[in-house]
Motif scaffolding. Structure first.
Motif, PDB file in Angstrom:
ATOM      1  N   GLU A 214      14.550   8.482 -38.848  1.00 15.71           N
ATOM      2  CA  GLU A 214      15.923   8.116 -38.852  1.00 15.71           C
ATOM      3  C   GLU A 214      16.568   9.035 -39.699  1.00 15.71           C
ATOM      4  O   GLU A 214      16.243   9.532 -40.761  1.00 15.71           O
ATOM      5  N   GLN A 215      18.004   9.365 -39.409  1.00 12.80           N
ATOM      6  CA  GLN A 215      18.864  10.286 -40.063  1.00 12.80           C
ATOM      7  C   GLN A 215      18.577  11.745 -39.891  1.00 12.80           C
ATOM      8  O   GLN A 215      19.133  12.481 -40.148  1.00 12.80           O
ATOM      9  N   GLN A 216      17.312  12.032 -38.946  1.00 12.40           N
ATOM     10  CA  GLN A 216      16.948  13.412 -38.833  1.00 12.40           C
ATOM     11  C   GLN A 216      17.653  13.456 -37.109  1.00 12.40           C
ATOM     12  O   GLN A 216      17.972  12.895 -36.495  1.00 12.40           O
ATOM     13  N   ALA A 217      17.437  14.967 -36.898  1.00  6.35           N
ATOM     14  CA  ALA A 217      17.867  15.170 -35.476  1.00  6.35           C
ATOM     15  C   ALA A 217      16.786  16.432 -35.217  1.00  6.35           C
ATOM     16  O   ALA A 217      16.243  17.218 -35.850  1.00  6.35           O
ATOM     17  N   HIS A 234      18.837  13.032 -30.828  1.00  5.87           N
ATOM     18  CA  HIS A 234      18.394  12.158 -32.170  1.00  5.87           C
ATOM     19  C   HIS A 234      17.076  11.518 -31.256  1.00  5.87           C
ATOM     20  O   HIS A 234      16.731  11.922 -30.109  1.00  5.87           O
ATOM     21  N   ASN A 235      16.586  10.375 -31.955  1.00  3.25           N
ATOM     22  CA  ASN A 235      15.186   9.743 -31.569  1.00  3.25           C
ATOM     23  C   ASN A 235      15.511   9.147 -30.260  1.00  3.25           C
ATOM     24  O   ASN A 235      16.536   8.407 -29.895  1.00  3.25           O
ATOM     25  N   THR A 252      14.835  18.675 -38.119  1.00  2.00           N
ATOM     26  CA  THR A 252      15.040  18.731 -39.408  1.00  2.00           C
ATOM     27  C   THR A 252      13.895  17.902 -40.164  1.00  2.00           C
ATOM     28  O   THR A 252      13.998  17.859 -41.123  1.00  2.00           O
ATOM     29  N   TYR A 255       8.512  16.020 -35.447  1.00  2.00           N
ATOM     30  CA  TYR A 255       8.558  14.929 -34.226  1.00  2.00           C
ATOM     31  C   TYR A 255       7.860  15.276 -33.109  1.00  2.00           C
ATOM     32  O   TYR A 255       6.777  16.137 -33.063  1.00  2.00           O
TER      33      TYR A 255
END
Length: 280
Positions: A214-217, A234-235, A252, A255
């Motif tokens: 969450e809040q990462q990319a 994003h996710n 970031t 993943y």
């Protein structure tokens, strides 16, 4: 249940040079894959690949044909690959049920008429990512078990690209026509995938990014080697990668992603690589 499909046209690299961010995202980004008790699909005219998500929460979902492909049933002229990315569930193909947990995969051959998806537990529903390409021959539907996967440990912590490539649908693993699929897992502390970047003129590819915190990319790099572009994802979002485009990304945070390829050449290592110092 609901079934929907978006259509995306092929693009010429000279045209893409003039695209702004909005146009790049419109043509190449797939923003949504999952909706409860729905099948969401995107059809690209690049090798006529279909990618999508199936999310059975309260219902058993059937893979229905859509008007765009003009067929009596979805796999009348197509093969498909299904990978479970969350929860546990089953895929039933013409009466045979295949149980799937995380990373389990089913190859569905051309001619399969009745394909259903269900979750084992509605409180923890299964999410299925799938890809489908035209097929010229009917091969048997096959469950790719853990013992059939081929894993390649590539990269290193020093270059921030240590990763495990799980090869799931390859013609060396299961007989198939055009479709190839796999799941790559970035190791903790690594963010770069698909190094060195490359193109493969004989097939196109689609990427699906998930397990993005969450809040990462993830920043997906595309375009010709001397005319690169980028998209932030994003996710549980994806990107269409034409044969002329490189495909690489950096996140970031760590993943995972699924790659799906189709085209005339099934040789996994058939690619033209470009070391990072050659990119512009």
């Amino acid at each position: 249940m609901r079934t929907s499909i978006e259509e995306r046209w092929g693009t010429h690299p000279d045209d893409v040079k003039r695209y702004d961010t909005r146009q790049l995202r419109k043509e190449f980004l797939v923003e949504k894959f999952f909706e409860a008790d729905s099948v969401l699909m995107t059809y690209t005219h690049n090798d006529r690949l279909i990618v999508g998500g199936i999310y059975p929460v309260n219902e058993r979902i059937k893979l229905e044909p859509v008007e765009l492909i003009r067929s009596e049933y979805f796999c009348e002229r197509r093969e498909a690959g299904v990978i479970c990315i969350e929860g546990e569930g089953s895929v039933t193909v013409d009466g045979t049920e295949y149980a799937l947990a995380y990373k389990d995969t089913v190859y569905i051959g051309r001619g399969a008429k009745d394909v259903y998806f269900s979750s084992r537990d509605a409180a923890r529903p299964a999410k299925f990512y799938f890809a489908s390409s035209p097929a010229h021959t009917a091969y048997p539907t096959t469950l790719i078990t853990a013992g059939m996967r081929r894993s390649r440990h590539l990269g290193a912590p020093e270059t921030s690209n240590e990763r495990i490539i799980n090869q799931l649908i390859l013609n060396e693993i299961v007989p198939c026509c055009q479709l190839q699929m796999g799941l790559t897992e970035l190791q903790t502390g690594s963010v770069w995938n698909t190094m060195p970047p490359h193109t493969h003129s004989r097939r196109m590819e689609a990427y699906f990014y998930f397990k993005v915190p969450e809040q990462q990319a993830v920043c997906h790099f595309m375009g010709q080697p001397q005319e690169t572009r980028h998209l932030f994802l994003h996710n549980e979002q994806g990107v269409i990668s034409p044969s002329w485009s490189i495909h690489s990304a950096a996140g970031t945070a760590s993943y995972s992603f699924i790659w799906a390829m189709c085209g005339e050449n099934l040789a996994y290592d058939d690619m033209d690589t470009f070391t990072a110092d050659k990119l512009r």
